[in-house]
Design an enzyme around this catalytic site. Sequence first.
Site, short mmCIF file in Angstrom:
data_model
loop_
_atom_site.label_atom_id
_atom_site.label_comp_id
_atom_site.label_asym_id
_atom_site.label_seq_id
_atom_site.Cartn_x
_atom_site.Cartn_y
_atom_site.Cartn_z
CB CYS A 173 5.50 -3.82 0.03
SG CYS A 173 6.45 -2.38 0.02
CE1 TYR A 174 0.86 1.02 5.70
CE2 TYR A 174 -0.79 -0.83 5.58
CZ TYR A 174 -0.06 0.47 6.35
OH TYR A 174 -0.82 1.04 7.30
CG ASP A 227 -12.46 -9.68 -22.95
OD1 ASP A 227 -11.73 -10.64 -22.81
OD2 ASP A 227 -11.93 -8.67 -23.52
CG HIS A 276 5.84 -5.71 -4.62
ND1 HIS A 276 4.39 -5.52 -4.02
CD2 HIS A 276 6.46 -4.37 -4.28
CE1 HIS A 276 4.27 -4.39 -3.59
NE2 HIS A 276 5.46 -3.51 -3.59
CE LYS A 289 -8.03 -10.14 -24.28
NZ LYS A 289 -9.49 -9.39 -24.69
N GLY A 308 0.81 -1.28 -0.08
CA GLY A 308 -0.08 -0.10 -0.05
C GLY A 308 0.66 1.26 0.02
CD GLU A 325 2.67 -8.57 -5.39
OE1 GLU A 325 3.68 -9.19 -4.76
OE2 GLU A 325 2.48 -7.29 -4.91
#
Length: 512
Positions: A80-81, A226, A167, A368, A53, A169
């Site tokens: 992180c945060y 989509d 991070h 996607k 964050g 991710e």
Amino acid sequence: MHERILIVDFGSQYTQLIARRVREHDVFSEVVPAQVAHEHLGEDLRGVILSGGPASAYLEGAPDMDASVLDAGVPILGICYGMQWMCESLGGKVVPGESREFGFTEMTVDDDTGFFGGINPETVVWMSHGDRVAELPAGFRRLAHSADCPEAAVGDPDRGFYGLQFHPEVAHTPEGVAMLENFLKKVAGCEGDWTPGDLADELVRQAEEQIGNDGEVVLGLSGGVDSSVVGAILQKAIGRRCHAIFVDNGLLRAGERDLVEVKYREHFDLDLTVVDAGERFLSKLAGVTDPETKRKIIGHEFIEVFREQAQRFERAHFLGQGTLYPDVIESVAAHGGATEVIKSHHNVGGLPDDLEMELVEPLRLLFKDEVRVLGSCLGVPDELTQRQPFPGPGLAVRCVGECTPARIELLRQADLIVREEFENRGEHEGVWQYFAVLTGAQSVGVMGDQRTYEEAVAIRAVQSSDGMTADWVYPSRDCLQAISNRIINQVRGINRVVLDITSKPPGTIEWE
Ligand code: XMP
């Protein structure tokens, strides 16, 4: 009941990316704002991931979470945060770092058990932080360090508590996927019982619940991946109470309208209407050259068409759209304004305040490639799920300058040639998008001893996994040559072809 991971959102840009990484390991996750996280504990909970964050954990008013989450008896991963909040809450201390760390950072793993099991002792991670943990809470120790960050990873493995300053991710942390797998499988003990089929069932169930027993939906069907997948979800959820509207806005690729009419009637049992609106859109675009204005006009016109169509049905109070997560994050200022608006994606940025229709957007939190897998689970044929993405505003955002009918037709012909040459040579395999752009530049040429002064077209081909970042693709010389020859010989009004070699960032995929 499925095993569940709670993802606590402290306002990070990457929160949905964490959710996506958890889904990749077939584990169900729920994303909740930090203030209400404690209301989402429960027997099925296997672990908690605290997002990053923008705030500083030591400042008054920093995002907070009820400490009962720390006592839930499940492993916790703070990123992180999230790491800093956890350390402060457990009695440690967070301070402003002497230097900020952004980007690729070499990190040394000091403890290669548990969370870092199987990870290279020297690995690369993506950092993005100013603060750092200066004092560890009781029971915690250092698990990894970098040159500028002595506490790059910390933890209390006995409790299954881990904190990462980097991070895991993002794709820029190459071993991040393996680390998250370790957390989910080894630390939290998840087996992975949540498949794309379960996700499909869940989305169908949510759509049923939202629309109710007699609601009707007007679905904007574009012919792309989509909206086709949304069509499949709605067909399962409400059958022919879904009214699919395909708008021929005069900005479509060659052959698109025929393909949609044939394929959809063949594969779907939706109530399909094709609206002829080419003149209407192009007349509104006359004289307009500003990219954002074009996007706004097109978005507005789409909505007007859908509104008019909705009048035909008594209970069509819902508008279905194939909005994806990257459209949302680039179009709206997420989390109270931290995210810059890059482009108004037509299905997100152009909605009027007085729409009076509720949106049905089952894919709003997905990426996607996940939608493609989901589509296959729902029985959507590959020829629809594997198509290259095509933007809602169509050829308009590839036609720099005014979108006159004549210029759009030039672009349409050039684009068909690019597509045919890529596809006939198999060079489209694994390529995210490949298309032509009318650059707006004019240049002097010579043809048959005559001077020409005509338009220049760019070939744009990119590799990407989610459209948020992309690398340019180098087609073979034969392919480039065939495209160049054919466009210049066959498309009257174009005398020059160039190759776009810009990645995203700093470019975007579409030119406008
Ligand atoms: P950009 O140009 O923003 O494109 O790098 C990222 C991806 O999104 C597609 N795109 C759109 N899709 N409505 C859509 O449905 C839009 O307004 C829109 N604009 C861009 C683009 O083709 C690429 O795949």
